[in-house]
Design a protein around this motif. Structure first.
Motif, PDB file in Angstrom:
ATOM      1  N   ASN A   1     112.970  65.977  38.464  1.00 21.65           N
ATOM      2  CA  ASN A   1     111.659  66.621  38.444  1.00 21.65           C
ATOM      3  C   ASN A   1     111.427  67.209  37.055  1.00 21.65           C
ATOM      4  O   ASN A   1     112.229  68.002  36.574  1.00 21.65           O
TER       5      ASN A   1
ATOM      6  N   GLY B   1     107.993  68.075  34.010  1.00 23.86           N
ATOM      7  CA  GLY B   1     106.581  68.031  33.662  1.00 23.86           C
ATOM      8  C   GLY B   1     106.395  67.594  32.224  1.00 23.86           C
ATOM      9  O   GLY B   1     107.335  67.624  31.425  1.00 23.86           O
TER      10      GLY B   1
ATOM     11  N   SER C   1     106.334  65.463  37.861  1.00 26.33           N
ATOM     12  CA  SER C   1     105.616  66.203  38.894  1.00 26.33           C
ATOM     13  C   SER C   1     104.328  66.836  38.395  1.00 26.33           C
ATOM     14  O   SER C   1     103.441  67.146  39.184  1.00 26.33           O
ATOM     15  N   LYS C   2     104.210  67.036  37.064  1.00 29.42           N
ATOM     16  CA  LYS C   2     103.032  67.723  36.548  1.00 29.42           C
ATOM     17  C   LYS C   2     102.737  67.252  35.132  1.00 29.42           C
ATOM     18  O   LYS C   2     103.646  67.106  34.302  1.00 29.42           O
TER      19      LYS C   2
ATOM     20  N   VAL D   1     100.418  68.587  32.116  1.00 28.46           N
ATOM     21  CA  VAL D   1      99.585  69.670  31.611  1.00 28.46           C
ATOM     22  C   VAL D   1      99.088  69.257  30.235  1.00 28.46           C
ATOM     23  O   VAL D   1      99.873  69.073  29.302  1.00 28.46           O
TER      24      VAL D   1
ATOM     25  N   GLN E   1      96.585  68.746  41.841  1.00 27.90           N
ATOM     26  CA  GLN E   1      97.949  69.232  42.028  1.00 27.90           C
ATOM     27  C   GLN E   1      98.909  68.693  40.981  1.00 27.90           C
ATOM     28  O   GLN E   1      99.926  69.319  40.696  1.00 27.90           O
ATOM     29  N   ARG E   2      98.546  67.543  40.413  1.00 25.05           N
ATOM     30  CA  ARG E   2      99.473  66.893  39.479  1.00 25.05           C
ATOM     31  C   ARG E   2      99.004  66.948  38.031  1.00 25.05           C
ATOM     32  O   ARG E   2      99.812  66.839  37.115  1.00 25.05           O
TER      33      ARG E   2
ATOM     34  N   LYS F   1      96.752  69.176  35.198  1.00 27.29           N
ATOM     35  CA  LYS F   1      96.011  70.358  34.798  1.00 27.29           C
ATOM     36  C   LYS F   1      95.618  70.179  33.340  1.00 27.29           C
ATOM     37  O   LYS F   1      96.479  70.035  32.468  1.00 27.29           O
TER      38      LYS F   1
ATOM     39  N   GLU G   1     101.735  76.625  34.481  1.00 22.91           N
ATOM     40  CA  GLU G   1     101.452  75.369  35.161  1.00 22.91           C
ATOM     41  C   GLU G   1     102.626  74.388  35.104  1.00 22.91           C
ATOM     42  O   GLU G   1     102.617  73.361  35.776  1.00 22.91           O
ATOM     43  N   LEU G   2     103.639  74.688  34.290  1.00 26.39           N
ATOM     44  CA  LEU G   2     104.724  73.743  34.047  1.00 26.39           C
ATOM     45  C   LEU G   2     105.956  74.048  34.888  1.00 26.39           C
ATOM     46  O   LEU G   2     106.276  75.216  35.140  1.00 26.39           O
TER      47      LEU G   2
END
Length: 359
Positions: free
Chosen positions: A176, A178, A213-214, A216, A236-237, A239, A266-267
């Protein structure tokens, strides 16, 4: 010679030696951080020259003074750039000519010409997509080799399509993580101009990796309706901190420290930094492939990196891309800025992984 023996022989106040990253004599064995140079810019759709950045930044890096006001003995980390892969530059130049022919045809409205030529033009995207896939696999295999030896791995492009293989390699090590994307563009286009691995599609392709997962994004200020739709449909994924919104927040009372906190929140714990140099104000990178008015100051980004690491985030890797240094006059400025940003990225990555200490 061990790393510590090598460090004991280095005077950081001496003139840096040309041809060595930051003028230092570390190699793959003695460095903790390995940089993969990727001289590739096949799908660039506006200005060119990014394929020459690894060599030009290497040259400029010898002028970087090694004292870091925030980090003790930052140069002790040891950073080495792998040998320059000339074969990829040669192929990039050949395929770039093919891509330009195809893009020109698109921009002319795809006029009907002789059947043979039209057929050939339609074949170009498939040819380039296949070769780009091979490059991605080479980057992944190279990154995996050094990750398996316990090295931190980063990438120096080339255009923004180049780090996909590194992201794929990191996904095999981290379940996982970001991406912090610093960029003028969203890079969420689907097979832009027919090129699946376009520099404008790298984040769309990155989001196919389930371990990410993210995403940003910060500084985004040039994007299309389809990209905006992807952002809106995936709250959700993804930003996105658009440049306009960041600027308006500053104009109406917030400060950059507050905004950095919002970005960092957000991270996830593990963060990969994807840094397109056009995320900076174009006065700092005037020759980048697709400059856009607006963007960040150098100090704003280095402050964000400091805040990110102080917040306990671990930088697991990074790329620096789209620094245009070839086929342009007076390119020293771009390479100069690129080299100094590379130094900061290396240093804060080292702190985040416990290899260096803050002052």
């Amino acid at each position: 010679m061990t790393k510590q023996e090598l460090i004991a022989q280095i005077n950081p106040n001496d003139v840096g030696v040309l041809g060595r990253l930051f003028g230092l004599p570390f190699d793959e064995n003695t460095a903790d951080l390995i940089i993969i140079p990727v001289p590739w810019e096949v799908t660039v759709s506006y200005g060119a020259g990014t394929a020459y950045a690894p060599e030009e930044i290497l040259y400029a890096s010898a002028q970087v003074d090694l004292y870091d006001a925030d980090i003790e003995n930052a140069w002790h980390l040891g950073v080495a750039m792998l040998p320059f892969p000339q074969k990829w530059l040669d192929l990039s130049e050949t395929l770039r000519e093919e891509a330009e022919t195809y893009i020109d045809w698109l921009e002319e409205g795809m006029p009907e010409e002789a059947d043979k030529e039209v057929t050939y033009l339609h074949e170009i995207p498939d040819v380039i997509n296949n070769e780009c896939a091979k490059l991605n696999q080479w980057v992944k295999e190279t990154a995996t080799q050094w990750l398996n030896q316990g090295k931190i791995v980063a990438l120096l492009g080339g255009d923004h399509s180049t780090p996909l293989g590194l992201l794929q390699a990191l996904a095999e090590k981290y379940n996982n993580f970001g991406i912090l994307q610093i960029d003028a563009h969203a890079d969420l286009r689907i097979a832009y101009e027919g090129f699946e691995f376009s520099h404008a599609s790298v984040m769309y392709n990155a989001l196919k990796i389930p371990q990410i997962s993210k995403l940003v994004q910060i500084g985004i200020r040039d994007y299309c309706e389809a990209e905006m739709q992807i952002i809106q449909e995936n709250p959700q994924r993804i930003k996105t901190f658009f440049d306009q919104n960041l600027k308006e927040a500053l104009y109406t009372g917030k400060n950059w420290a507050n905004l950095c906190d919002e970005i960092i929140q957000e991270l996830p714990e593990n963060v990969y930094i994807s840094f397109d140099i056009d995320g900076l104000d174009p006065k700092l990178c005037p020759n980048t492939g697709t400059p856009v008015a607006g963007g960040f100051e150098f100090a704003e980004i280095t402050f964000l990196l400091k805040k990110l690491v102080n917040a306990g985030k671990k930088i697991i890797g990074f790329d620096l891309v789209e620094v245009a240094c070839g086929d342009v006059e007076n390119n020293e400025w771009d390479a100069n800025v690129g080299a100094r940003m590379l130094f900061k990225l290396c240093n804060w990555t080292g702190v985040s992984q416990g290899k260096l200490k803050k002052r």
